[in-house]
Structure formats: C-alpha cells, structure tokens
Design a protein around this motif. Structure first.
Motif, PDB file in Angstrom:
ATOM      1  N   LYS A  24       0.847  -1.044  -0.029  1.00 20.89           N
ATOM      2  CA  LYS A  24      -0.125  -0.231   0.084  1.00 20.89           C
ATOM      3  C   LYS A  24       0.630   1.095  -0.127  1.00 20.89           C
ATOM      4  CE  LYS A  24      -0.643  -0.161   5.071  1.00 20.89           C
ATOM      5  NZ  LYS A  24      -1.400  -0.248   6.135  1.00 20.89           N
ATOM      6  N   ARG A  25       0.537   2.090  -0.939  1.00 20.81           N
ATOM      7  CA  ARG A  25       1.074   3.478  -1.002  1.00 20.81           C
ATOM      8  C   ARG A  25       0.877   4.438   0.221  1.00 20.81           C
ATOM      9  NH1 ARG A  25       4.363   5.440  -4.586  1.00 20.81           N
ATOM     10  NH2 ARG A  25       4.012   3.528  -6.177  1.00 20.81           N
ATOM     11  N   VAL A  26       1.661   5.128   0.869  1.00 17.58           N
ATOM     12  CA  VAL A  26       1.580   6.112   1.947  1.00 17.58           C
ATOM     13  C   VAL A  26       2.438   7.256   1.773  1.00 17.58           C
ATOM     14  CG1 VAL A  26       1.718   6.691   4.420  1.00 17.58           C
ATOM     15  CG2 VAL A  26       1.027   4.375   3.763  1.00 17.58           C
ATOM     16  N   GLY A  27       1.955   8.289   0.951  1.00 20.66           N
ATOM     17  CA  GLY A  27       2.694   9.208   0.473  1.00 20.66           C
ATOM     18  C   GLY A  27       3.678   8.713  -0.567  1.00 20.66           C
ATOM     19  N   LYS A  28       4.903   9.067  -0.484  1.00 19.14           N
ATOM     20  CA  LYS A  28       5.731   8.269  -1.694  1.00 19.14           C
ATOM     21  C   LYS A  28       6.253   6.937  -1.280  1.00 19.14           C
ATOM     22  CE  LYS A  28       7.393  12.751  -3.400  1.00 19.14           C
ATOM     23  NZ  LYS A  28       8.683  13.517  -3.520  1.00 19.14           N
ATOM     24  N   CYS A  29       5.849   6.450  -0.115  1.00 16.22           N
ATOM     25  CA  CYS A  29       6.563   5.379   0.590  1.00 16.22           C
ATOM     26  C   CYS A  29       5.449   3.894   0.112  1.00 16.22           C
ATOM     27  CB  CYS A  29       6.708   5.398   1.926  1.00 16.22           C
ATOM     28  SG  CYS A  29       7.493   4.134   2.736  1.00 16.22           S
ATOM     29  N   LYS A  30       6.164   2.927  -0.157  1.00 16.09           N
ATOM     30  CA  LYS A  30       5.451   1.653  -0.403  1.00 16.09           C
ATOM     31  C   LYS A  30       5.681   0.876   0.918  1.00 16.09           C
ATOM     32  CE  LYS A  30       5.478   1.153  -5.345  1.00 16.09           C
ATOM     33  NZ  LYS A  30       5.924   0.209  -6.366  1.00 16.09           N
ATOM     34  N   LEU A  31       4.598   0.438   1.635  1.00 11.53           N
ATOM     35  CA  LEU A  31       4.785  -0.520   2.593  1.00 11.53           C
ATOM     36  C   LEU A  31       4.021  -1.788   2.443  1.00 11.53           C
ATOM     37  CD1 LEU A  31       3.122   1.636   5.542  1.00 11.53           C
ATOM     38  CD2 LEU A  31       5.473   1.357   4.903  1.00 11.53           C
ATOM     39  N   TYR A  32       5.086  -2.855   2.431  1.00 14.36           N
ATOM     40  CA  TYR A  32       4.892  -4.331   1.711  1.00 14.36           C
ATOM     41  C   TYR A  32       4.494  -5.081   3.083  1.00 14.36           C
ATOM     42  CZ  TYR A  32       7.133  -2.781  -2.386  1.00 14.36           C
ATOM     43  OH  TYR A  32       7.709  -2.360  -3.641  1.00 14.36           O
ATOM     44  N   PHE A  33       3.470  -5.930   2.576  1.00 14.20           N
ATOM     45  CA  PHE A  33       3.153  -6.974   3.506  1.00 14.20           C
ATOM     46  C   PHE A  33       2.895  -8.122   2.888  1.00 14.20           C
ATOM     47  CE2 PHE A  33      -0.296  -4.425   2.124  1.00 14.20           C
ATOM     48  CZ  PHE A  33      -1.262  -5.272   1.828  1.00 14.20           C
ATOM     49  N   ALA A  34       2.860  -9.349   3.791  1.00 10.60           N
ATOM     50  CA  ALA A  34       2.884 -10.689   3.117  1.00 10.60           C
ATOM     51  C   ALA A  34       1.472 -10.954   2.470  1.00 10.60           C
ATOM     52  CB  ALA A  34       3.327 -11.845   3.943  1.00 10.60           C
ATOM     53  N   THR A  35       1.239 -11.671   1.614  1.00 11.83           N
ATOM     54  CA  THR A  35       0.097 -12.074   1.012  1.00 11.83           C
ATOM     55  C   THR A  35      -0.464 -13.783   1.818  1.00 11.83           C
ATOM     56  OG1 THR A  35       0.980 -13.467  -0.618  1.00 11.83           O
ATOM     57  CG2 THR A  35       0.386 -11.227  -1.397  1.00 11.83           C
ATOM     58  N   GLU A  36      -1.832 -13.895   1.475  1.00 10.60           N
ATOM     59  CA  GLU A  36      -2.091 -15.095   2.344  1.00 10.60           C
ATOM     60  C   GLU A  36      -1.257 -16.437   1.828  1.00 10.60           C
ATOM     61  OE1 GLU A  36      -4.403 -15.866   4.763  1.00 10.60           O
ATOM     62  OE2 GLU A  36      -3.957 -13.648   4.855  1.00 10.60           O
ATOM     63  N   LYS A  37      -0.896 -16.267   0.563  1.00 10.82           N
ATOM     64  CA  LYS A  37       0.016 -17.167  -0.221  1.00 10.82           C
ATOM     65  C   LYS A  37       1.244 -17.538   0.352  1.00 10.82           C
ATOM     66  CE  LYS A  37       2.226 -17.608  -4.601  1.00 10.82           C
ATOM     67  NZ  LYS A  37       2.232 -17.065  -5.982  1.00 10.82           N
ATOM     68  N   ALA A  38       1.934 -16.334   0.937  1.00  4.87           N
ATOM     69  CA  ALA A  38       3.047 -16.189   1.638  1.00  4.87           C
ATOM     70  C   ALA A  38       2.802 -16.823   3.171  1.00  4.87           C
ATOM     71  CB  ALA A  38       3.616 -15.027   1.707  1.00  4.87           C
ATOM     72  N   LYS A  39       1.771 -16.502   3.626  1.00  2.00           N
ATOM     73  CA  LYS A  39       1.556 -16.819   4.939  1.00  2.00           C
ATOM     74  C   LYS A  39       1.378 -18.376   5.134  1.00  2.00           C
ATOM     75  CE  LYS A  39      -0.188 -12.637   6.513  1.00  2.00           C
ATOM     76  NZ  LYS A  39      -1.307 -11.650   7.030  1.00  2.00           N
ATOM     77  N   GLN A  40       0.849 -18.828   4.084  1.00  2.00           N
ATOM     78  CA  GLN A  40       0.454 -20.498   3.774  1.00  2.00           C
ATOM     79  C   GLN A  40       1.902 -21.118   3.525  1.00  2.00           C
ATOM     80  OE1 GLN A  40      -2.482 -20.856   0.839  1.00  2.00           O
ATOM     81  NE2 GLN A  40      -4.323 -20.318   1.965  1.00  2.00           N
ATOM     82  N   LEU A  41       2.713 -20.425   2.820  1.00  2.00           N
ATOM     83  CA  LEU A  41       3.994 -21.301   2.648  1.00  2.00           C
ATOM     84  C   LEU A  41       4.708 -21.397   3.796  1.00  2.00           C
ATOM     85  CD1 LEU A  41       6.308 -22.250   0.402  1.00  2.00           C
ATOM     86  CD2 LEU A  41       6.991 -19.630   0.898  1.00  2.00           C
ATOM     87  N   PHE A  42       4.596 -20.594   4.851  1.00  2.00           N
ATOM     88  CA  PHE A  42       5.278 -20.736   6.085  1.00  2.00           C
ATOM     89  C   PHE A  42       4.642 -21.188   7.258  1.00  2.00           C
ATOM     90  CE2 PHE A  42       8.010 -17.716   4.019  1.00  2.00           C
ATOM     91  CZ  PHE A  42       9.362 -18.287   4.042  1.00  2.00           C
ATOM     92  N   GLY A  43       3.322 -21.744   6.953  1.00  2.00           N
ATOM     93  CA  GLY A  43       2.320 -22.099   7.956  1.00  2.00           C
ATOM     94  C   GLY A  43       1.787 -21.220   8.887  1.00  2.00           C
ATOM     95  N   VAL A  44       1.652 -19.886   8.586  1.00  2.00           N
ATOM     96  CA  VAL A  44       1.312 -18.923   9.299  1.00  2.00           C
ATOM     97  C   VAL A  44      -0.246 -18.819   9.330  1.00  2.00           C
ATOM     98  CG1 VAL A  44       1.495 -16.385  10.009  1.00  2.00           C
ATOM     99  CG2 VAL A  44       3.660 -17.967   9.756  1.00  2.00           C
ATOM    100  N   ASN A  45      -1.190 -18.440  10.147  1.00  2.00           N
ATOM    101  CA  ASN A  45      -2.389 -18.233  10.019  1.00  2.00           C
ATOM    102  C   ASN A  45      -2.668 -16.725  10.263  1.00  2.00           C
ATOM    103  OD1 ASN A  45      -3.117 -20.917   9.623  1.00  2.00           O
ATOM    104  ND2 ASN A  45      -3.250 -21.216  11.749  1.00  2.00           N
ATOM    105  N   SER A  46      -3.529 -16.086   9.363  1.00  2.00           N
ATOM    106  CA  SER A  46      -3.616 -14.833   9.592  1.00  2.00           C
ATOM    107  C   SER A  46      -4.784 -14.361  10.437  1.00  2.00           C
ATOM    108  CB  SER A  46      -4.301 -14.233   8.333  1.00  2.00           C
ATOM    109  OG  SER A  46      -5.054 -14.794   7.621  1.00  2.00           O
TER     110      SER A  46
END
Length: 79
Positions: free
Chosen positions: A57-79
């Motif tokens: 998500k863009r906040v001003g000029k900065c992009k803040l990145y976060f893991a998708t559900e696909k990434a969380k599933q890869l590492f076995g993390v529940n959201s």
C-alpha cells in the motif's frame, strides 16, 4: 549453481521477514533486516510483489509491503 541457491535462500529469508512482521515494512526496514542496500531491498520487494508473495500500500511516496495469504500459507502462518 551455488549463486542460484544463494539467491533463492535470500528471497526465502526476505519473504519470511515479511510474513513474521506484525506490520508492513518499507524497503529501508527490510534492507536493515537483511543487511543489504536499499536498492537491493527494493528489487527483492518488487520481485516478490510481482510473483504474488507480497502486496503493498502506498503511503505518500513510500510503499509499505506486507505478506499475502499465499506467503503466509507457505510458512504455515495463519492470519
């Protein structure tokens, strides 16, 4: 061959940083966590985003990145 393995391991480690983070990360934060340059962190985040492992998500000029559900599933993390 070993350079490909290093790249793969680095990308997995980077992805794990996003998955385990309780907040979205900007590229400066990920550069610090991985001990890489900001530009390298930008390239890694872009590649992970384009392949569906990260969203941003863009906040001003900065992009803040976060893991998708696909990434969380890869590492076995529940959201």
């Amino acid at each position: 061959m070993s350079s490909y393995i290093n790249v793969f391991e680095n990308m997995l480690f980077a992805l794990r940083q996003f998955v385990e983070s309780e907040k979205a990360l900007n590229t400066d934060e990920i550069a610090y966590r991985l001990s890489v340059s900001s530009r390298t962190a930008q390239r890694m985040a872009k590649e992970l985003n384009e392949s569906g492992w990260l969203e941003f998500k863009r906040v001003g000029k900065c992009k803040l990145y976060f893991a998708t559900e696909k990434a969380k599933q890869l590492f076995g993390v529940n959201s």
